[in-house]
Scaffold this motif. Sequence first.
Motif, PDB file in Angstrom:
ATOM      1  N   SER A   1     -55.733   2.473   1.738  1.00  0.00           N
ATOM      2  CA  SER A   1     -57.120   2.853   1.991  1.00  0.00           C
ATOM      3  C   SER A   1     -58.090   1.784   1.485  1.00  0.00           C
ATOM      4  CB  SER A   1     -57.417   4.182   1.292  1.00  0.00           C
ATOM      5  OG  SER A   1     -58.767   4.529   1.469  1.00  0.00           O
ATOM      6  N   PRO A   2     -59.087   1.425   2.297  1.00  0.00           N
ATOM      7  CA  PRO A   2     -60.077   0.443   1.827  1.00  0.00           C
ATOM      8  C   PRO A   2     -60.926   1.031   0.704  1.00  0.00           C
ATOM      9  CG  PRO A   2     -60.707   1.312   3.976  1.00  0.00           C
ATOM     10  CD  PRO A   2     -59.351   1.863   3.671  1.00  0.00           C
ATOM     11  N   TYR A   3     -61.396   0.151  -0.182  1.00  0.00           N
ATOM     12  CA  TYR A   3     -62.215   0.605  -1.305  1.00  0.00           C
ATOM     13  C   TYR A   3     -63.499   1.232  -0.776  1.00  0.00           C
ATOM     14  CZ  TYR A   3     -64.970   0.626  -5.550  1.00  0.00           C
ATOM     15  OH  TYR A   3     -65.738   1.022  -6.616  1.00  0.00           O
ATOM     16  N   GLY A   4     -63.841   2.394  -1.302  1.00  0.00           N
ATOM     17  CA  GLY A   4     -65.055   3.099  -0.884  1.00  0.00           C
ATOM     18  C   GLY A   4     -65.037   4.509  -1.442  1.00  0.00           C
ATOM     19  N   ASN A   5     -65.878   5.376  -0.880  1.00  0.00           N
ATOM     20  CA  ASN A   5     -65.993   6.751  -1.378  1.00  0.00           C
ATOM     21  C   ASN A   5     -64.676   7.521  -1.273  1.00  0.00           C
ATOM     22  OD1 ASN A   5     -68.663   6.255  -1.938  1.00  0.00           O
ATOM     23  ND2 ASN A   5     -69.431   7.217  -0.065  1.00  0.00           N
ATOM     24  N   TYR A   6     -63.986   7.356  -0.142  1.00  0.00           N
ATOM     25  CA  TYR A   6     -62.730   8.081   0.049  1.00  0.00           C
ATOM     26  C   TYR A   6     -61.686   7.612  -0.971  1.00  0.00           C
ATOM     27  CZ  TYR A   6     -58.349   9.661   2.096  1.00  0.00           C
ATOM     28  OH  TYR A   6     -57.108  10.232   2.278  1.00  0.00           O
ATOM     29  N   TRP A   7     -61.568   6.287  -1.153  1.00  0.00           N
ATOM     30  CA  TRP A   7     -60.599   5.753  -2.114  1.00  0.00           C
ATOM     31  C   TRP A   7     -60.905   6.243  -3.521  1.00  0.00           C
ATOM     32  CZ3 TRP A   7     -60.742   2.767  -6.503  1.00  0.00           C
ATOM     33  CH2 TRP A   7     -59.520   2.258  -6.957  1.00  0.00           C
ATOM     34  N   ARG A   8     -62.189   6.250  -3.911  1.00  0.00           N
ATOM     35  CA  ARG A   8     -62.569   6.721  -5.248  1.00  0.00           C
ATOM     36  C   ARG A   8     -62.236   8.206  -5.418  1.00  0.00           C
ATOM     37  NH1 ARG A   8     -66.859   3.122  -4.393  1.00  0.00           N
ATOM     38  NH2 ARG A   8     -68.191   4.793  -3.599  1.00  0.00           N
ATOM     39  N   GLN A   9     -62.450   8.972  -4.354  1.00  0.00           N
ATOM     40  CA  GLN A   9     -62.136  10.399  -4.413  1.00  0.00           C
ATOM     41  C   GLN A   9     -60.632  10.614  -4.598  1.00  0.00           C
ATOM     42  OE1 GLN A   9     -64.041  13.399  -1.675  1.00  0.00           O
ATOM     43  NE2 GLN A   9     -61.994  13.407  -0.789  1.00  0.00           N
ATOM     44  N   LEU A  10     -59.811   9.869  -3.861  1.00  0.00           N
ATOM     45  CA  LEU A  10     -58.355   9.980  -4.015  1.00  0.00           C
ATOM     46  C   LEU A  10     -57.919   9.576  -5.411  1.00  0.00           C
ATOM     47  CD1 LEU A  10     -56.434   8.696  -0.861  1.00  0.00           C
ATOM     48  CD2 LEU A  10     -56.695  11.023  -1.709  1.00  0.00           C
ATOM     49  N   ARG A  11     -58.500   8.507  -5.915  1.00  0.00           N
ATOM     50  CA  ARG A  11     -58.169   8.038  -7.260  1.00  0.00           C
ATOM     51  C   ARG A  11     -58.487   9.114  -8.300  1.00  0.00           C
ATOM     52  NH1 ARG A  11     -61.714   4.336 -10.344  1.00  0.00           N
ATOM     53  NH2 ARG A  11     -60.735   4.225 -12.371  1.00  0.00           N
ATOM     54  N   LYS A  12     -59.624   9.781  -8.118  1.00  0.00           N
ATOM     55  CA  LYS A  12     -60.019  10.844  -9.046  1.00  0.00           C
ATOM     56  C   LYS A  12     -59.028  12.013  -8.978  1.00  0.00           C
ATOM     57  CE  LYS A  12     -63.874  13.949 -10.086  1.00  0.00           C
ATOM     58  NZ  LYS A  12     -65.217  14.407  -9.666  1.00  0.00           N
ATOM     59  N   ILE A  13     -58.624  12.386  -7.761  1.00  0.00           N
ATOM     60  CA  ILE A  13     -57.661  13.481  -7.600  1.00  0.00           C
ATOM     61  C   ILE A  13     -56.332  13.118  -8.258  1.00  0.00           C
ATOM     62  CG2 ILE A  13     -56.241  14.708  -5.896  1.00  0.00           C
ATOM     63  CD1 ILE A  13     -58.695  14.623  -4.016  1.00  0.00           C
ATOM     64  N   CYS A  14     -55.868  11.887  -8.025  1.00  0.00           N
ATOM     65  CA  CYS A  14     -54.594  11.451  -8.617  1.00  0.00           C
ATOM     66  C   CYS A  14     -54.676  11.423 -10.140  1.00  0.00           C
ATOM     67  CB  CYS A  14     -54.208  10.072  -8.081  1.00  0.00           C
ATOM     68  SG  CYS A  14     -53.662  10.107  -6.369  1.00  0.00           S
ATOM     69  N   THR A  15     -55.790  10.931 -10.673  1.00  0.00           N
ATOM     70  CA  THR A  15     -55.944  10.792 -12.116  1.00  0.00           C
ATOM     71  C   THR A  15     -56.080  12.147 -12.805  1.00  0.00           C
ATOM     72  OG1 THR A  15     -57.026   8.659 -11.804  1.00  0.00           O
ATOM     73  CG2 THR A  15     -57.304   9.712 -13.943  1.00  0.00           C
ATOM     74  N   LEU A  16     -56.923  13.020 -12.251  1.00  0.00           N
ATOM     75  CA  LEU A  16     -57.227  14.285 -12.917  1.00  0.00           C
ATOM     76  C   LEU A  16     -56.250  15.412 -12.586  1.00  0.00           C
ATOM     77  CD1 LEU A  16     -61.130  14.354 -12.565  1.00  0.00           C
ATOM     78  CD2 LEU A  16     -59.750  13.561 -14.500  1.00  0.00           C
ATOM     79  N   GLU A  17     -55.649  15.353 -11.395  1.00  0.00           N
ATOM     80  CA  GLU A  17     -54.814  16.476 -10.959  1.00  0.00           C
ATOM     81  C   GLU A  17     -53.324  16.146 -10.889  1.00  0.00           C
ATOM     82  OE1 GLU A  17     -55.539  19.580 -10.361  1.00  0.00           O
ATOM     83  OE2 GLU A  17     -57.711  19.628 -10.242  1.00  0.00           O
ATOM     84  N   LEU A  18     -52.980  15.051 -10.216  1.00  0.00           N
ATOM     85  CA  LEU A  18     -51.570  14.780  -9.953  1.00  0.00           C
ATOM     86  C   LEU A  18     -50.859  14.074 -11.098  1.00  0.00           C
ATOM     87  CD1 LEU A  18     -51.751  13.671  -6.207  1.00  0.00           C
ATOM     88  CD2 LEU A  18     -51.343  15.945  -7.142  1.00  0.00           C
ATOM     89  N   LEU A  19     -51.547  13.140 -11.751  1.00  0.00           N
ATOM     90  CA  LEU A  19     -50.886  12.320 -12.770  1.00  0.00           C
ATOM     91  C   LEU A  19     -51.494  12.495 -14.152  1.00  0.00           C
ATOM     92  CD1 LEU A  19     -50.559   9.111 -10.566  1.00  0.00           C
ATOM     93  CD2 LEU A  19     -48.840  10.878 -10.950  1.00  0.00           C
ATOM     94  N   SER A  20     -52.084  13.639 -14.397  1.00  0.00           N
ATOM     95  CA  SER A  20     -52.682  13.899 -15.712  1.00  0.00           C
ATOM     96  C   SER A  20     -51.579  14.101 -16.751  1.00  0.00           C
ATOM     97  CB  SER A  20     -53.563  15.147 -15.656  1.00  0.00           C
ATOM     98  OG  SER A  20     -52.771  16.295 -15.415  1.00  0.00           O
ATOM     99  N   VAL A  21     -51.944  13.950 -18.016  1.00  0.00           N
ATOM    100  CA  VAL A  21     -50.979  14.132 -19.109  1.00  0.00           C
ATOM    101  C   VAL A  21     -50.404  15.546 -19.070  1.00  0.00           C
ATOM    102  CG1 VAL A  21     -50.711  14.206 -21.617  1.00  0.00           C
ATOM    103  CG2 VAL A  21     -52.091  12.400 -20.568  1.00  0.00           C
ATOM    104  N   ARG A  22     -51.257  16.528 -18.825  1.00  0.00           N
ATOM    105  CA  ARG A  22     -50.804  17.919 -18.786  1.00  0.00           C
ATOM    106  C   ARG A  22     -49.757  18.127 -17.691  1.00  0.00           C
ATOM    107  NH1 ARG A  22     -51.543  22.299 -15.853  1.00  0.00           N
ATOM    108  NH2 ARG A  22     -53.047  21.279 -14.478  1.00  0.00           N
ATOM    109  N   ARG A  23     -49.995  17.544 -16.515  1.00  0.00           N
ATOM    110  CA  ARG A  23     -49.056  17.730 -15.413  1.00  0.00           C
ATOM    111  C   ARG A  23     -47.742  16.988 -15.671  1.00  0.00           C
ATOM    112  NH1 ARG A  23     -49.781  20.739 -11.631  1.00  0.00           N
ATOM    113  NH2 ARG A  23     -52.042  20.635 -11.800  1.00  0.00           N
TER     114      ARG A  23
END
Length: 199
Positions: A19-41
């Motif tokens: 994905s090119p850098y932009g709003n969509y990429w930042r949104q995916l990064r946030k989802i991956c960081t906070l939801e998919l790859l968080s310490v809790r998960r």
Amino acid sequence: MEIVAGETIAYNSTDIVFSPYGNYWRQLRKICTLELLSVRRVRAFRRIREEEVSAFVKHISEYGIGSVVNLTKKIYPLTNSIVARAAFGRKTRNVEDILSAMAYVVQHAIGLSIFDLYPTIAFLRVISGMKAKAEKVCTDVDRMLNSIINDHLEKKVGPMEGAEEDFVDVLLRIQKENNDLEIPLTLDNIKAVILKQQR
């Protein structure tokens, strides 16, 4: 092949890698960081890691004393199995097929092709046959991912009782809640993110 892979295997470059850098990429990064790859998960999937490593050690212990064991060939399936269970929630009949397809993509994505040098000359894709191969792999993987997603959608209420949410559950929940999403997630976006977790 990398450009072709991004357009076909990565659902028109909608995963976090292509994905090119932009709003969509930042949104995916946030989802991956906070939801998919968080310490809790990551901690929540400890049971999966322990089960898979325990089975791996048991398998190795069955070899006779003095036997030669190629650990490289054994560890790769182990890590794939752990990631697949975290992504899909359980061992599924499609995991091996998806991993095989992704190995094919990686094998053909490395190295330099004539199309990488001249990406604007579209007919080179046809001559090389790369686009046709990538589209066939994409069709097969898409069918398997649709089956996995449909299995998750058929669950009445989230994950099975006592089971931790897997990656598919999390992405479907985020899509359904649609809270604070600047760009809504489509099923193709979810499939692209799932594939990224398998690579």
